[in-house]
Design a protein around this motif. Structure first.
Motif, PDB file in Angstrom:
ATOM      1  N   LEU A   1      10.277   0.976  -7.901  1.00 31.93           N
ATOM      2  CA  LEU A   1      11.208   0.166  -7.124  1.00 31.93           C
ATOM      3  C   LEU A   1      10.956  -1.317  -7.365  1.00 31.93           C
ATOM      4  O   LEU A   1       9.859  -1.729  -7.759  1.00 31.93           O
ATOM      5  N   SER A   2      11.960  -2.136  -7.097  1.00 27.90           N
ATOM      6  CA  SER A   2      11.760  -3.589  -7.141  1.00 27.90           C
ATOM      7  C   SER A   2      10.830  -4.005  -6.007  1.00 27.90           C
ATOM      8  O   SER A   2      10.583  -3.237  -5.061  1.00 27.90           O
ATOM      9  N   GLY A   3      10.329  -5.233  -6.075  1.00 24.26           N
ATOM     10  CA  GLY A   3       9.433  -5.720  -5.021  1.00 24.26           C
ATOM     11  C   GLY A   3      10.084  -5.682  -3.649  1.00 24.26           C
ATOM     12  O   GLY A   3       9.466  -5.287  -2.659  1.00 24.26           O
ATOM     13  N   GLY A   4      11.351  -6.084  -3.586  1.00 22.48           N
ATOM     14  CA  GLY A   4      12.053  -6.068  -2.306  1.00 22.48           C
ATOM     15  C   GLY A   4      12.247  -4.660  -1.776  1.00 22.48           C
ATOM     16  O   GLY A   4      12.102  -4.404  -0.571  1.00 22.48           O
ATOM     17  N   GLU A   5      12.568  -3.730  -2.692  1.00 21.99           N
ATOM     18  CA  GLU A   5      12.749  -2.339  -2.273  1.00 21.99           C
ATOM     19  C   GLU A   5      11.427  -1.732  -1.809  1.00 21.99           C
ATOM     20  O   GLU A   5      11.384  -0.953  -0.856  1.00 21.99           O
ATOM     21  N   GLN A   6      10.335  -2.102  -2.473  1.00 20.18           N
ATOM     22  CA  GLN A   6       9.021  -1.616  -2.034  1.00 20.18           C
ATOM     23  C   GLN A   6       8.687  -2.137  -0.635  1.00 20.18           C
ATOM     24  O   GLN A   6       8.117  -1.406   0.191  1.00 20.18           O
ATOM     25  N   GLN A   7       9.049  -3.394  -0.369  1.00 15.51           N
ATOM     26  CA  GLN A   7       8.808  -3.938   0.974  1.00 15.51           C
ATOM     27  C   GLN A   7       9.637  -3.195   2.008  1.00 15.51           C
ATOM     28  O   GLN A   7       9.159  -2.876   3.100  1.00 15.51           O
ATOM     29  N   MET A   8      10.890  -2.893   1.672  1.00  9.57           N
ATOM     30  CA  MET A   8      11.732  -2.098   2.572  1.00  9.57           C
ATOM     31  C   MET A   8      11.094  -0.729   2.844  1.00  9.57           C
ATOM     32  O   MET A   8      11.074  -0.263   3.995  1.00  9.57           O
ATOM     33  N   LEU A   9      10.567  -0.095   1.797  1.00  5.82           N
ATOM     34  CA  LEU A   9       9.966   1.229   1.961  1.00  5.82           C
ATOM     35  C   LEU A   9       8.706   1.150   2.820  1.00  5.82           C
ATOM     36  O   LEU A   9       8.470   2.020   3.664  1.00  5.82           O
ATOM     37  N   ALA A  10       7.907   0.111   2.610  1.00 10.54           N
ATOM     38  CA  ALA A  10       6.706  -0.051   3.434  1.00 10.54           C
ATOM     39  C   ALA A  10       7.086  -0.208   4.907  1.00 10.54           C
ATOM     40  O   ALA A  10       6.446   0.372   5.797  1.00 10.54           O
ATOM     41  N   MET A  11       8.130  -0.979   5.181  1.00 13.17           N
ATOM     42  CA  MET A  11       8.599  -1.143   6.559  1.00 13.17           C
ATOM     43  C   MET A  11       9.181   0.162   7.092  1.00 13.17           C
ATOM     44  O   MET A  11       8.926   0.549   8.238  1.00 13.17           O
TER      45      MET A  11
ATOM     46  N   ARG B   1       0.813  -1.237   0.000  1.00 15.18           N
ATOM     47  CA  ARG B   1       0.000   0.000   0.000  1.00 15.18           C
ATOM     48  C   ARG B   1       0.837   1.274   0.000  1.00 15.18           C
ATOM     49  O   ARG B   1       0.561   2.204   0.749  1.00 15.18           O
ATOM     50  N   LEU B   2       1.836   1.313  -0.834  1.00 17.41           N
ATOM     51  CA  LEU B   2       2.630   2.526  -0.980  1.00 17.41           C
ATOM     52  C   LEU B   2       1.893   3.523  -1.880  1.00 17.41           C
ATOM     53  O   LEU B   2       0.977   3.167  -2.615  1.00 17.41           O
ATOM     54  N   PHE B   3       2.328   4.774  -1.813  1.00 19.46           N
ATOM     55  CA  PHE B   3       1.844   5.783  -2.750  1.00 19.46           C
ATOM     56  C   PHE B   3       2.775   5.726  -3.965  1.00 19.46           C
ATOM     57  O   PHE B   3       3.843   6.332  -3.980  1.00 19.46           O
ATOM     58  N   ALA B   4       2.359   4.974  -4.985  1.00 27.29           N
ATOM     59  CA  ALA B   4       3.248   4.601  -6.086  1.00 27.29           C
ATOM     60  C   ALA B   4       3.771   5.798  -6.868  1.00 27.29           C
ATOM     61  O   ALA B   4       4.893   5.772  -7.381  1.00 27.29           O
ATOM     62  N   GLU B   5       2.957   6.855  -6.971  1.00 29.19           N
ATOM     63  CA  GLU B   5       3.380   8.022  -7.755  1.00 29.19           C
ATOM     64  C   GLU B   5       4.301   8.940  -6.961  1.00 29.19           C
ATOM     65  O   GLU B   5       4.910   9.853  -7.531  1.00 29.19           O
ATOM     66  N   MET B   6       4.376   8.728  -5.660  1.00 36.07           N
ATOM     67  CA  MET B   6       5.231   9.568  -4.822  1.00 36.07           C
ATOM     68  C   MET B   6       6.637   8.973  -4.734  1.00 36.07           C
ATOM     69  O   MET B   6       6.827   7.768  -4.905  1.00 36.07           O
ATOM     70  N   THR B   7       7.603   9.822  -4.441  1.00 35.29           N
ATOM     71  CA  THR B   7       8.976   9.358  -4.298  1.00 35.29           C
ATOM     72  C   THR B   7       9.166   8.610  -2.982  1.00 35.29           C
ATOM     73  O   THR B   7       8.307   8.653  -2.088  1.00 35.29           O
ATOM     74  N   VAL B   8      10.297   7.970  -2.882  1.00 31.54           N
ATOM     75  CA  VAL B   8      10.681   7.316  -1.629  1.00 31.54           C
ATOM     76  C   VAL B   8      10.657   8.331  -0.487  1.00 31.54           C
ATOM     77  O   VAL B   8      10.093   8.087   0.581  1.00 31.54           O
ATOM     78  N   ALA B   9      11.251   9.495  -0.723  1.00 26.12           N
ATOM     79  CA  ALA B   9      11.319  10.528   0.316  1.00 26.12           C
ATOM     80  C   ALA B   9       9.925  10.974   0.744  1.00 26.12           C
ATOM     81  O   ALA B   9       9.671  11.194   1.939  1.00 26.12           O
ATOM     82  N   GLU B  10       9.018  11.121  -0.221  1.00 23.31           N
ATOM     83  CA  GLU B  10       7.653  11.576   0.099  1.00 23.31           C
ATOM     84  C   GLU B  10       6.888  10.523   0.890  1.00 23.31           C
ATOM     85  O   GLU B  10       6.136  10.848   1.823  1.00 23.31           O
ATOM     86  N   ASN B  11       7.061   9.247   0.544  1.00 29.88           N
ATOM     87  CA  ASN B  11       6.420   8.176   1.321  1.00 29.88           C
ATOM     88  C   ASN B  11       6.922   8.181   2.760  1.00 29.88           C
ATOM     89  O   ASN B  11       6.140   8.013   3.705  1.00 29.88           O
ATOM     90  N   ILE B  12       8.221   8.383   2.940  1.00 26.04           N
ATOM     91  CA  ILE B  12       8.796   8.428   4.286  1.00 26.04           C
ATOM     92  C   ILE B  12       8.264   9.641   5.046  1.00 26.04           C
ATOM     93  O   ILE B  12       7.934   9.545   6.239  1.00 26.04           O
ATOM     94  N   GLU B  13       8.130  10.756   4.366  1.00 29.02           N
ATOM     95  CA  GLU B  13       7.631  11.976   5.013  1.00 29.02           C
ATOM     96  C   GLU B  13       6.212  11.780   5.540  1.00 29.02           C
ATOM     97  O   GLU B  13       5.874  12.244   6.633  1.00 29.02           O
ATOM     98  N   ILE B  14       5.393  11.066   4.785  1.00 31.24           N
ATOM     99  CA  ILE B  14       4.023  10.775   5.237  1.00 31.24           C
ATOM    100  C   ILE B  14       4.062   9.946   6.520  1.00 31.24           C
ATOM    101  O   ILE B  14       3.284  10.183   7.452  1.00 31.24           O
TER     102      ILE B  14
END
Length: 235
Positions: free
Chosen positions: A135-145, A89-102
């Motif tokens: 991002l790759s699937g693994g990177e997306q999982q890292m970002l979700a965590m 459930r990431l915000f796919a159109e947002m950057t890594v930094a923006e997802n972290i900021e949320i």
């Protein structure tokens, strides 16, 4: 065991259909508890009930003695519980930094928390300006965590975090869960890979048809692998 999270007599229903029947779980500070069971056993429903996404019809969920049952779902993360659902459930159109900021905004955390999280996931630090959907699937999982950990939770709920990942990424997720244990974060993990469970869990709770059947240490499960066949159907 000193209980950080205590769940007792938890019932939940989808409409007229009762799916959890008196679930009881206890989680200590820094402990990793894995929920194992067949598909449809009630594992994900248990996580959603803890988060207030499915209302409990009976029972109690307490964090440090505070009753979470009945809290609006948006208040549960503020109380100290973070959730990484299946599908991320990431915000796919947002950057890594923006997802972290949320993630940081949810509990008013700042740079120190951001630095701590990126320290756990250095690969994300290299991709801050990349859209998360690329991002790759693994990177997306890292970002979700990472986004969940921006809450600085006391309890982290992970629903099948290694699903569909390459072995190298599975190992990274396992290492992160182990690091979080060292930081005092408690984790409830829904996982189907028995080898991954044995590598990281302190205890394993088997759930069958919405009921607790047995809870055992990982060491006891290694000594009695037949328990997996009983409740999960694989050897």
């Amino acid at each position: 065991m000193s209980e950080l999270l205590a769940i007792a007599g938890l019932d939940c229903s989808y409409g007229e259909v009762q799916v959890l029947h008196g679930i009881g779980l206890a989680l200590a500070k820094g402990e990793v508890l894995c929920l194992l069971g067949r598909n449809g056993a009630g594992k994900t429903t248990t996580l959603k009930a803890i988060m207030g996404l499915i209302p409990a019809t009976a029972g109690s969920i307490r964090l440090n003695g505070r009753e979470l049952t009945g809290l609006p779902a948006h208040e549960v993360p503020k109380a100290g519980v973070a959730y990484v659902p299946q599908g991320r459930r990431l915000f796919a159109e947002m950057t890594v930094a923006e997802n972290i900021e949320i993630g940081l905004m949810a509990r008013g955390k700042g740079k120190a928390t951001r630095d701590m999280v990126l320290g756990l996931f250095p690969r994300l630090a290299e991709r801050l300006n990349q859209r998360s959907g690329t991002l790759s699937g693994g990177e997306q999982q890292m970002l979700a965590m990472a986004r969940a950990l921006c809450l600085e939770p006391e309890v982290l709920l992970l629903d099948e975090p290694t699903e569909g990942l390459m072995p190298s990424m599975i190992e990274k997720i396992r290492e992160t869960v182990s690091k979080l244990r060292g930081l005092g974060v408690s984790t409830i993990l829904v996982e189907q890979r028995v080898e991954a469970v044995l590598a990281v869990a302190d205890r394993v709770a088997f759930i069958e048809n919405g009921r607790n059947r047995e809870t055992m240490t990982a060491a006891a499960l290694r000594a009695d692998p037949a328990a997996v066949k009983r409740y999960v159907g694989v050897g």
